[in-house]
Enzyme design. Structure first.
Site, PDB file in Angstrom:
ATOM      1  N   SER A   7       0.705  -1.036  -0.031  1.00 55.62           N
ATOM      2  CA  SER A   7      -0.284   0.140  -0.092  1.00 55.62           C
ATOM      3  C   SER A   7       0.898   1.087  -0.028  1.00 55.62           C
ATOM      4  O   SER A   7       1.527   1.561   0.912  1.00 55.62           O
ATOM      5  CB  SER A   7      -0.925   0.135   1.127  1.00 55.62           C
ATOM      6  OG  SER A   7      -1.584   1.291   1.253  1.00 55.62           O
ATOM      7  N   ASP A  34      -4.677   3.832  -1.954  1.00 54.24           N
ATOM      8  CA  ASP A  34      -5.871   3.995  -0.975  1.00 54.24           C
ATOM      9  C   ASP A  34      -6.513   5.512  -1.459  1.00 54.24           C
ATOM     10  O   ASP A  34      -5.649   6.774  -0.965  1.00 54.24           O
ATOM     11  CB  ASP A  34      -5.359   3.961   0.443  1.00 54.24           C
ATOM     12  CG  ASP A  34      -5.470   2.539   0.768  1.00 54.24           C
ATOM     13  OD1 ASP A  34      -5.971   1.669   0.740  1.00 54.24           O
ATOM     14  OD2 ASP A  34      -4.071   2.172   0.997  1.00 54.24           O
ATOM     15  N   MET A 138     -11.568  -5.593   5.031  1.00 55.44           N
ATOM     16  CA  MET A 138     -11.110  -4.572   5.864  1.00 55.44           C
ATOM     17  C   MET A 138     -10.847  -5.157   7.088  1.00 55.44           C
ATOM     18  O   MET A 138     -11.674  -5.431   8.031  1.00 55.44           O
ATOM     19  CB  MET A 138     -11.741  -3.297   5.952  1.00 55.44           C
ATOM     20  CG  MET A 138     -11.790  -2.304   4.630  1.00 55.44           C
ATOM     21  SD  MET A 138     -10.275  -2.070   3.895  1.00 55.44           S
ATOM     22  CE  MET A 138      -9.467  -1.140   5.306  1.00 55.44           C
TER      23      MET A 138
HETATM   24  C1  DX5 Z   1      -6.453   1.868   5.351  1.00 52.97           C
HETATM   25  C2  DX5 Z   1      -6.016   1.256   4.009  1.00 52.97           C
HETATM   26  C3  DX5 Z   1      -4.902   0.195   4.001  1.00 52.97           C
HETATM   27  C4  DX5 Z   1      -3.474   0.748   4.655  1.00 52.97           C
HETATM   28  C5  DX5 Z   1      -3.175  -0.279   5.118  1.00 52.97           C
HETATM   29  O1  DX5 Z   1      -7.514   2.461   5.149  1.00 52.97           O
HETATM   30  O2  DX5 Z   1      -7.090   0.906   3.058  1.00 52.97           O
HETATM   31  O3  DX5 Z   1      -4.520   0.011   2.571  1.00 52.97           O
HETATM   32  O4  DX5 Z   1      -2.420   1.641   3.777  1.00 52.97           O
HETATM   33  O5  DX5 Z   1      -1.865   0.211   5.852  1.00 52.97           O
HETATM   34  P1  DX5 Z   1      -1.323  -0.993   7.321  1.00 52.97           P
HETATM   35  O6  DX5 Z   1      -0.653  -2.215   6.306  1.00 52.97           O
HETATM   36  O7  DX5 Z   1      -0.194   0.055   7.648  1.00 52.97           O
HETATM   37  O8  DX5 Z   1      -2.406  -1.210   8.052  1.00 52.97           O
HETATM   38 ZN    ZN Z   2      -6.415  -0.089   1.310  1.00 52.13          ZN
END
Ligand code: DX5
Ligand code: ZN
Length: 216
Positions: A7, A34, A138
């Site tokens: 991400s 994102d 999620m």
């Molecule tokens: C959160 C995003 C994720 C985020 C994950 O709303 O959808 O994609 O980047 O980050 P980590 O891996 O640091 O939890």
């Molecule tokens: Zn995401």
């Protein structure tokens, strides 16, 4: 083989080209964006222009996760991008808009993913599971990187996997939020096909390539 989708939210934006080179050298197959609108989630991020940079310099497939209130409109902002997978949230649209958004994505040449937040039940997706290419579970409240993995997402992966087996469906299962070596391993055990990881990969002490490798 598990697909890794780093991400970009956690990338070092002061050295984006350097980060992209590391991604290119890694075993990640996708790269995750994102897109946040400050309304569906309490944060703002980026749009189509930054994707253009990756289209030019990165050799991975673009995995776009839109956390926006009006996916019907926003999917068209990416019309000119080389998006591989476009994922929107079921919570953002009414029942009557679900299918039109899916159709619009297809018209734009995108594969389609549907996502559920931690408090949304899988049953909300009944009726469209045969129309999508991916379900994104999620495992944190969407909005920010670096949060703690919520284990109830593992039961959702099991539920969605059983459903796809029972109905002969082929959608991929993706998980996003709090993924590291340990939680990634758990998710794969629960039939997950695509691991999104932001802070774990981009802040890995041995570098991006090693971070990706450790999730495989
Ligand atoms: C959160 C995003 C994720 C985020 C994950 O709303 O959808 O994609 O980047 O980050 P980590 O891996 O640091 O939890
Ligand atoms: Zn995401």
């Amino acid at each position: 083989m598990t697909i890794i989708s780093p991400s970009v939210l956690s990338a070092d934006f002061s050295d984006l080209k350097g980060e992209i080179e590391h991604l290119n050298n890694s075993k990640a197959e996708w790269v995750h964006f994102d897109v946040m609108d400050g309304h569906f989630v309490p944060n703002l991020t980026f749009g189509p222009d930054i994707l253009k940079v990756f289209e030019k310099h990165c050799n991975k497939k673009l995995d776009v996760h839109i956390m926006v209130s009006n996916p019907m409109k926003v999917v068209d902002y990416f019309k000119k991008n080389n998006v591989y997978m476009m994922t929107f949230h079921v919570e953002a649209v009414g029942d009557n808009t679900l299918i039109p958004v899916i159709e619009k994505c297809r018209l734009n040449g995108f594969k389609v993913g549907i996502s559920i937040k931690p408090n949304t039940r899988c049953e909300e997706l009944l009726g469209i599971l045969d129309k999508v290419d991916m379900v994104l579970v999620m495992s944190v409240e969407p909005g920010f990187g670096g949060q703690k993995f919520m284990p109830n997402s593992l039961e959702k992966l099991d539920w969605l996997h059983e459903y796809r087996e029972e109905h002969g469906l082929k959608y991929l299962l993706e998980i996003d939020g709090g993924i590291n070596q340990e939680t990634g391993r758990q998710a794969v055990k629960h039939h997950c096909d695509v691991l999104v990881a932001g802070s774990y990969i981009f802040k890995h002490p041995e570098g991006i390539e090693a971070g990706v490798e450790s999730l495989l």
